[in-house]
Design a protein around this motif. Sequence first.
Motif, short mmCIF file in Angstrom:
data_model
loop_
_atom_site.label_atom_id
_atom_site.label_comp_id
_atom_site.label_asym_id
_atom_site.label_seq_id
_atom_site.Cartn_x
_atom_site.Cartn_y
_atom_site.Cartn_z
N TYR A 23 56.33 86.84 -41.27
CA TYR A 23 55.11 87.62 -40.81
C TYR A 23 54.33 86.56 -39.95
N GLY A 24 53.93 87.10 -38.85
CA GLY A 24 53.15 86.13 -37.91
C GLY A 24 53.98 85.20 -37.10
N SER A 25 55.28 85.19 -37.23
CA SER A 25 56.20 84.20 -36.40
C SER A 25 55.78 84.20 -35.08
N MET A 26 56.06 83.32 -34.48
CA MET A 26 56.02 83.09 -32.85
C MET A 26 56.83 84.15 -32.22
N LEU A 27 58.22 84.30 -32.80
CA LEU A 27 58.98 85.21 -32.21
C LEU A 27 58.38 86.51 -32.27
N ASN A 28 57.63 87.12 -33.27
CA ASN A 28 57.05 88.42 -33.53
C ASN A 28 55.86 88.43 -32.49
N TRP A 29 54.98 87.62 -32.43
CA TRP A 29 54.00 87.49 -31.40
C TRP A 29 54.30 87.33 -30.10
N SER A 30 55.54 86.73 -29.94
CA SER A 30 55.97 86.53 -28.37
C SER A 30 56.24 87.91 -27.57
N ALA A 31 56.89 88.66 -28.61
CA ALA A 31 57.11 90.31 -28.17
C ALA A 31 55.95 90.98 -28.16
N VAL B 244 62.56 100.92 -31.43
CA VAL B 244 61.50 99.99 -30.77
C VAL B 244 61.16 99.04 -31.76
N PRO B 245 61.22 97.85 -31.84
CA PRO B 245 60.79 97.00 -32.69
C PRO B 245 59.36 97.19 -33.10
N ILE B 246 58.82 96.69 -34.35
CA ILE B 246 57.64 97.28 -34.57
C ILE B 246 56.61 96.40 -33.94
N GLU B 247 57.05 95.12 -33.77
CA GLU B 247 56.52 94.10 -33.09
C GLU B 247 55.84 94.44 -31.54
N LEU C 75 55.84 98.51 -22.87
CA LEU C 75 56.69 98.83 -24.06
C LEU C 75 58.02 98.76 -23.47
N VAL C 76 58.58 99.13 -22.37
CA VAL C 76 60.08 98.99 -22.01
C VAL C 76 60.33 97.46 -21.59
N VAL C 77 59.43 96.90 -20.87
CA VAL C 77 59.75 95.57 -20.76
C VAL C 77 59.54 94.57 -21.99
N GLY C 78 58.81 94.94 -22.88
CA GLY C 78 58.67 94.42 -24.39
C GLY C 78 60.15 94.67 -25.09
N TYR D 105 51.13 95.35 -37.15
CA TYR D 105 52.44 95.59 -36.21
C TYR D 105 52.79 94.42 -35.39
N ALA D 106 51.91 93.73 -34.46
CA ALA D 106 52.39 92.76 -33.85
C ALA D 106 52.94 91.35 -34.61
N ALA D 107 52.26 91.19 -35.77
CA ALA D 107 52.80 90.14 -36.77
C ALA D 107 54.14 90.33 -37.52
N GLY D 108 54.43 91.61 -37.20
CA GLY D 108 55.67 91.90 -38.22
C GLY D 108 55.90 93.20 -38.73
N GLY D 109 54.22 93.82 -39.21
CA GLY D 109 54.54 95.29 -40.17
C GLY D 109 54.14 94.84 -41.50
#
Length: 476
Positions: free
Chosen positions: A183-191, A365-368, A219-222, A170-174
């Motif tokens: 998949y596994g981008s820094m944007l995804n992991w940053s969230a 809510v984004p999966i990341e 999760l709210v902050v994310g 999920y953190a990597a993009g689903g």
Amino acid sequence: MAETSIGTPEQLRDPNYTPALHKAIPLGIQHVLAMFVSNVTPAIIVAGAAGFGFGSNSPDFPELLYLIQMSMLFAGVATLLQTITLGPVGAALPIVQGTSFAFLPIMIPLVAGKGVDGLAALFGGVIIGGVFHACLGAVIGKIRFALPPLVTGLVVTMIGLALVKVGIQYAAGGVPAIGTPEYGSMLNWSAAMVVVVVTLGLKFFTRGMLSVSAVLIGLVVGYVYALMVGMVTFEAIGTSWSRASAFALPVPFKYGFEFSFAAVIGFCLMAFVSAIETVGDVSGVTKGGAGREATDDEISGATYADGFGSALAGVFGGLPNTSFSQNVGLIAMTGVMSRHVVTIGALFLILCGLVPKVGAIIRTVPIEVLGGGVIVMFGMVVAAGVSMLSDVDWNRRNMVIFAISLSIGFGLQLEPDAVQHLPDTLGILMKSGLLPAALIAIVLNLVLPDELSDEATEEVSGGLSGHGAGSLPKEH
């Protein structure tokens, strides 16, 4: 610390005491907030495994909204069974019910890639397993001997180990993003990391409700961070909100009913573990809130409510329920033992479950972002299992039982194709890894002799046989 202005010390320890409404309402809602994310997460994961969850383009994606709605609604209904009671059903204690993580390793293989078509067998298993679970209420005290900390700790650890992969995906993009550059981008992991960092910060550096609701706040902050970086837009939120109705009733047998031997066996076997977990939670509530041991009627009533609550949820498309341990700590923290406070929280959950717009917001809510919360939650499941195992007397006998059970169970989780030639029903049960591990541990614990010499394990331990005696003294 107890808030003494709510009542006298004697009143605070009384489950039948009702604080003033203006104080009872926020206390009740905070019980719900402590379990809200954990309660809806299993529905999201099951939908994702079936192929119509977060990050999918399935035309059945709106069904996720209904599953989230049922998670909230029947967590509230099951909680009411515990607090208000119905005959012998319910403990008449401040016990909060919610969707159980324990059944996920059973549910995921049942629905994997089958879409909505896989839900009929799933809910057939939930209903029958729930009725079986309720029947355990009559004998729960007599079967506890077969599930010592060695077995329950192993099973809970295995549940967590089966699920930690989901958090990383999920953190990597689903799952749908696997194989793509995103998949596994820094944007995804940053969230995901924003959620993890905020959650850990609140857990370690705050007290009270901020600490208890750390995952929810994380999760709210994310979610806010995802809005700032464009991972979710206000337009998408508005669209989801406008398409969801303001009120909707549950539909009985919405996904049909199908008898699946694998589902029934899986849910019935996991009911044992869930029942023992509930016994621990009931004991924790009475010790932490009232300073006494739980009675036999309270334990059996809580187990009845667990089972009938799960069966009723299955009829309408809800997943199995169990007591939530988070609220044991919350009662110990507030010192308020009132079951009527938790009844207010249950009514709040039911209200949320009848308003699909609440689920519509959760769905955006984004999966990341969700992945960050799931990493923490499922990691805590593993940690809870390890904590249970700390009560084991780690003699050579118990080490061998644990070694064989973990090796086969976790190995099958890692390499499910190793049993691809088994019949479908048996294959599903074996691929979970959880049931083989639990059965092996239970059987070996019952049949193996109490003593095993040190020399008997040296030849297979590679010099790593260990010398710990656990936290319990050895018997002589």
